[in-house]
Design a protein around this motif. Structure first.
Motif, PDB file in Angstrom:
ATOM      1  N   MET A   1      53.539  32.192  79.436  1.00 44.95           N
ATOM      2  CA  MET A   1      53.639  30.732  79.490  1.00 44.95           C
ATOM      3  C   MET A   1      52.601  30.162  80.451  1.00 44.95           C
ATOM      4  SD  MET A   1      56.857  28.316  80.608  1.00 44.95           S
ATOM      5  CE  MET A   1      57.749  28.510  79.069  1.00 44.95           C
ATOM      6  N   ILE A   2      52.025  29.046  80.058  1.00 48.36           N
ATOM      7  CA  ILE A   2      51.044  28.363  80.899  1.00 48.36           C
ATOM      8  C   ILE A   2      51.562  26.968  81.217  1.00 48.36           C
ATOM      9  CG2 ILE A   2      48.706  27.410  81.006  1.00 48.36           C
ATOM     10  CD1 ILE A   2      47.818  29.661  79.145  1.00 48.36           C
ATOM     11  N   VAL A   3      51.568  26.634  82.507  1.00 49.91           N
ATOM     12  CA  VAL A   3      52.017  25.311  82.949  1.00 49.91           C
ATOM     13  C   VAL A   3      50.896  24.666  83.755  1.00 49.91           C
ATOM     14  CG1 VAL A   3      53.709  24.018  84.291  1.00 49.91           C
ATOM     15  CG2 VAL A   3      54.421  26.069  83.026  1.00 49.91           C
ATOM     16  N   VAL A   4      50.516  23.457  83.361  1.00 55.40           N
ATOM     17  CA  VAL A   4      49.501  22.673  84.076  1.00 55.40           C
ATOM     18  C   VAL A   4      50.151  21.367  84.500  1.00 55.40           C
ATOM     19  CG1 VAL A   4      47.350  21.390  83.814  1.00 55.40           C
ATOM     20  CG2 VAL A   4      47.540  23.710  82.877  1.00 55.40           C
ATOM     21  N   GLU A   5      50.031  21.031  85.785  1.00 52.96           N
ATOM     22  CA  GLU A   5      50.681  19.828  86.312  1.00 52.96           C
ATOM     23  C   GLU A   5      49.695  18.977  87.106  1.00 52.96           C
ATOM     24  OE1 GLU A   5      53.778  21.456  88.716  1.00 52.96           O
ATOM     25  OE2 GLU A   5      55.142  21.773  87.031  1.00 52.96           O
ATOM     26  N   GLY A   6      49.498  17.743  86.671  1.00 56.32           N
ATOM     27  CA  GLY A   6      48.725  16.763  87.432  1.00 56.32           C
ATOM     28  C   GLY A   6      47.312  17.170  87.764  1.00 56.32           C
ATOM     29  N   LEU A   7      46.641  17.820  86.829  1.00 56.50           N
ATOM     30  CA  LEU A   7      45.297  18.333  87.096  1.00 56.50           C
ATOM     31  C   LEU A   7      44.290  17.191  87.203  1.00 56.50           C
ATOM     32  CD1 LEU A   7      44.596  21.297  87.447  1.00 56.50           C
ATOM     33  CD2 LEU A   7      43.666  21.294  85.133  1.00 56.50           C
ATOM     34  N   ALA A   8      43.381  17.296  88.174  1.00 56.44           N
ATOM     35  CA  ALA A   8      42.350  16.270  88.364  1.00 56.44           C
ATOM     36  C   ALA A   8      41.061  16.920  88.850  1.00 56.44           C
ATOM     37  CB  ALA A   8      42.812  15.219  89.372  1.00 56.44           C
ATOM     38  N   LYS A   9      39.920  16.370  88.392  1.00 53.56           N
ATOM     39  CA  LYS A   9      38.621  16.861  88.830  1.00 53.56           C
ATOM     40  C   LYS A   9      37.586  15.751  88.745  1.00 53.56           C
ATOM     41  CE  LYS A   9      35.451  19.700  90.187  1.00 53.56           C
ATOM     42  NZ  LYS A   9      35.481  20.264  91.576  1.00 53.56           N
ATOM     43  N   ARG A  10      36.895  15.552  89.870  1.00 60.20           N
ATOM     44  CA  ARG A  10      35.810  14.572  89.925  1.00 60.20           C
ATOM     45  C   ARG A  10      34.536  15.298  90.337  1.00 60.20           C
ATOM     46  NH1 ARG A  10      35.947   9.155  89.941  1.00 60.20           N
ATOM     47  NH2 ARG A  10      34.081   8.060  90.623  1.00 60.20           N
ATOM     48  N   PHE A  11      33.470  15.102  89.577  1.00 61.84           N
ATOM     49  CA  PHE A  11      32.198  15.740  89.898  1.00 61.84           C
ATOM     50  C   PHE A  11      31.356  14.822  90.773  1.00 61.84           C
ATOM     51  CE2 PHE A  11      33.395  17.925  85.966  1.00 61.84           C
ATOM     52  CZ  PHE A  11      33.292  19.245  86.399  1.00 61.84           C
ATOM     53  N   VAL A  34      38.495  14.678  84.819  1.00 60.25           N
ATOM     54  CA  VAL A  34      39.928  14.828  84.556  1.00 60.25           C
ATOM     55  C   VAL A  34      40.676  14.049  85.624  1.00 60.25           C
ATOM     56  CG1 VAL A  34      41.858  16.459  84.468  1.00 60.25           C
ATOM     57  CG2 VAL A  34      39.650  17.102  83.483  1.00 60.25           C
ATOM     58  N   GLU A  35      41.623  13.213  85.200  1.00 62.10           N
ATOM     59  CA  GLU A  35      42.354  12.381  86.157  1.00 62.10           C
ATOM     60  C   GLU A  35      43.816  12.774  86.292  1.00 62.10           C
ATOM     61  OE1 GLU A  35      41.923   8.226  85.519  1.00 62.10           O
ATOM     62  OE2 GLU A  35      39.733   8.278  85.532  1.00 62.10           O
ATOM     63  N   GLN A  36      44.473  13.096  85.189  1.00 63.51           N
ATOM     64  CA  GLN A  36      45.907  13.406  85.251  1.00 63.51           C
ATOM     65  C   GLN A  36      46.306  14.104  83.961  1.00 63.51           C
ATOM     66  OE1 GLN A  36      47.758  12.697  87.957  1.00 63.51           O
ATOM     67  NE2 GLN A  36      49.728  13.406  87.198  1.00 63.51           N
ATOM     68  N   ILE A  37      46.104  15.411  83.906  1.00 62.05           N
ATOM     69  CA  ILE A  37      46.458  16.165  82.706  1.00 62.05           C
ATOM     70  C   ILE A  37      47.569  17.149  83.035  1.00 62.05           C
ATOM     71  CG2 ILE A  37      45.653  17.959  81.098  1.00 62.05           C
ATOM     72  CD1 ILE A  37      43.087  16.460  80.769  1.00 62.05           C
ATOM     73  N   SER A  38      48.613  17.116  82.216  1.00 57.48           N
ATOM     74  CA  SER A  38      49.758  18.020  82.379  1.00 57.48           C
ATOM     75  C   SER A  38      50.185  18.522  81.002  1.00 57.48           C
ATOM     76  CB  SER A  38      50.937  17.298  83.039  1.00 57.48           C
ATOM     77  OG  SER A  38      50.598  16.778  84.301  1.00 57.48           O
ATOM     78  N   PHE A  39      50.579  19.784  80.935  1.00 58.72           N
ATOM     79  CA  PHE A  39      51.148  20.320  79.693  1.00 58.72           C
ATOM     80  C   PHE A  39      51.814  21.657  79.975  1.00 58.72           C
ATOM     81  CE2 PHE A  39      46.673  21.837  79.605  1.00 58.72           C
ATOM     82  CZ  PHE A  39      46.860  23.210  79.490  1.00 58.72           C
ATOM     83  N   THR A  40      52.673  22.062  79.045  1.00 62.45           N
ATOM     84  CA  THR A  40      53.306  23.374  79.081  1.00 62.45           C
ATOM     85  C   THR A  40      53.086  24.044  77.733  1.00 62.45           C
ATOM     86  OG1 THR A  40      55.001  22.687  80.665  1.00 62.45           O
ATOM     87  CG2 THR A  40      55.467  24.653  79.340  1.00 62.45           C
ATOM     88  N   ALA A  41      52.548  25.259  77.757  1.00 61.39           N
ATOM     89  CA  ALA A  41      52.330  26.033  76.538  1.00 61.39           C
ATOM     90  C   ALA A  41      53.275  27.228  76.567  1.00 61.39           C
ATOM     91  CB  ALA A  41      50.880  26.509  76.453  1.00 61.39           C
ATOM     92  N   ALA A  42      54.111  27.343  75.551  1.00 63.69           N
ATOM     93  CA  ALA A  42      55.160  28.364  75.527  1.00 63.69           C
ATOM     94  C   ALA A  42      54.677  29.659  74.884  1.00 63.69           C
ATOM     95  CB  ALA A  42      56.369  27.834  74.766  1.00 63.69           C
TER      96      ALA A  42
END
Length: 265
Positions: A1-11, A34-42
């Motif tokens: 399982m992959i969980v991504v929560e509140g990911l952000a990246k500014r170059f 990337v400002e606010q990416i979240s997802f769960t992959a089962a």
């Protein structure tokens, strides 16, 4: 399982040149990829990360693969924090980036076995895995040929086999069907469907794409991203119902480019 929560990246901005200074151009403030990416992959499923070009899909997957450090957020692979324990997390992932990066002077087998060695596999086991993957992905006749001159579809198959050589539980594919013809696309689709089954190991698969047809035919769950944010998630049927559309392309446009007053949840 992959969980991504509140990911952000500014170059950071590119360096200001003398010409910029003389022309009195304003100092650039950088780019928010990337400002606010979240997802769960089962496990045992295929999750599609769907968005237009520039939405932040590739940057997100590069952060997940440990190639770029995020500015904020959290990434967990099978309970392992990618930031705190990158080697352990990466050992549980097979990553196919948008750049295939095969060594042209090596045979397909040598490319696969070399990556097996990087993942800690002994030569005999890596050789055996190369044979298994060649059968599964239908490239047995290519196995002992140099990869120089391979077609786009052939390179994709070798790169995918290389990513799977250590039999990872989680598979991450970035725009895997780009440049592939219909037979190669169908072959990849069939391979991914097999890998998510119990016989194929019940893998957790994440696929980034901007192709609606691929999502409809392949994905069990979809996360729509736009302007660096995840804006909607669900099955294709759920997203159609959410937008009150019968055509998935229309649903995607409505989700990824909504009117200012409309918010989906």
């Amino acid at each position: 399982m992959i969980v991504v929560e509140g990911l952000a990246k500014r170059f950071a901005p590119t360096a200001r040149t003398l010409r910029d200074a003389l022309a009195r151009r304003p100092v650039q403030s950088g780019v928010s990829a990337v400002e606010q990416i979240s997802f769960t992959a089962a496990d045992g499923g295929i999750m599609g990360l769907l968005g237009p070009n520039g939405a932040g899909k590739t940057t997100t997957l590069r952060m997940l693969a440990g190639l770029i450090l995020p500015d904020a957020g959290r990434m967990v692979v099978d309970g392992i924090d990618v930031m705190r324990h990158p080697r352990e997390a990466l050992a549980r992932m097979g990553v196919l980036s948008d750049a295939r990066g095969l060594y042209p002077r090596l045979t397909a087998r040598e490319n696969i076995v070399y990556y097996g060695a990087l993942q800690g596999l002994g030569r005999d086991l890596a050789e055996a895995r190369a044979d298994v993957l060649a059968d599964m992905l239908a490239f047995k006749p290519l196995l002992d040929r140099r990869t120089e001159g391979f077609s786009q579809g052939e390179r994709m198959k070798i790169a995918l086999a290389r990513a799977l050589v250590h039999d990872p539980v989680n598979i991450v594919l970035d725009e895997a069907t780009n440049g592939l013809d219909v037979p190669a696309t169908r072959s990849l689709r069939e391979s991914l469907r097999f890998l998510r089954t119990a016989e194929g190991g019940g893998k957790c698969i994440v696929v980034s794409t901007h192709i609606m047809q691929e999502v409809q035919r392949l994905c069990d769950h979809v996360v729509v991203v736009s302007h660096g944010r995840s804006v909607a998630a669900g099955t294709v049927a759920e997203l159609l119902a959410l937008t009150r559309q019968s055509d998935f392309e229309e649903a995607f446009v409505q989700l990824a480019f909504p009117p200012a007053h409309e918010v989906f949840s």
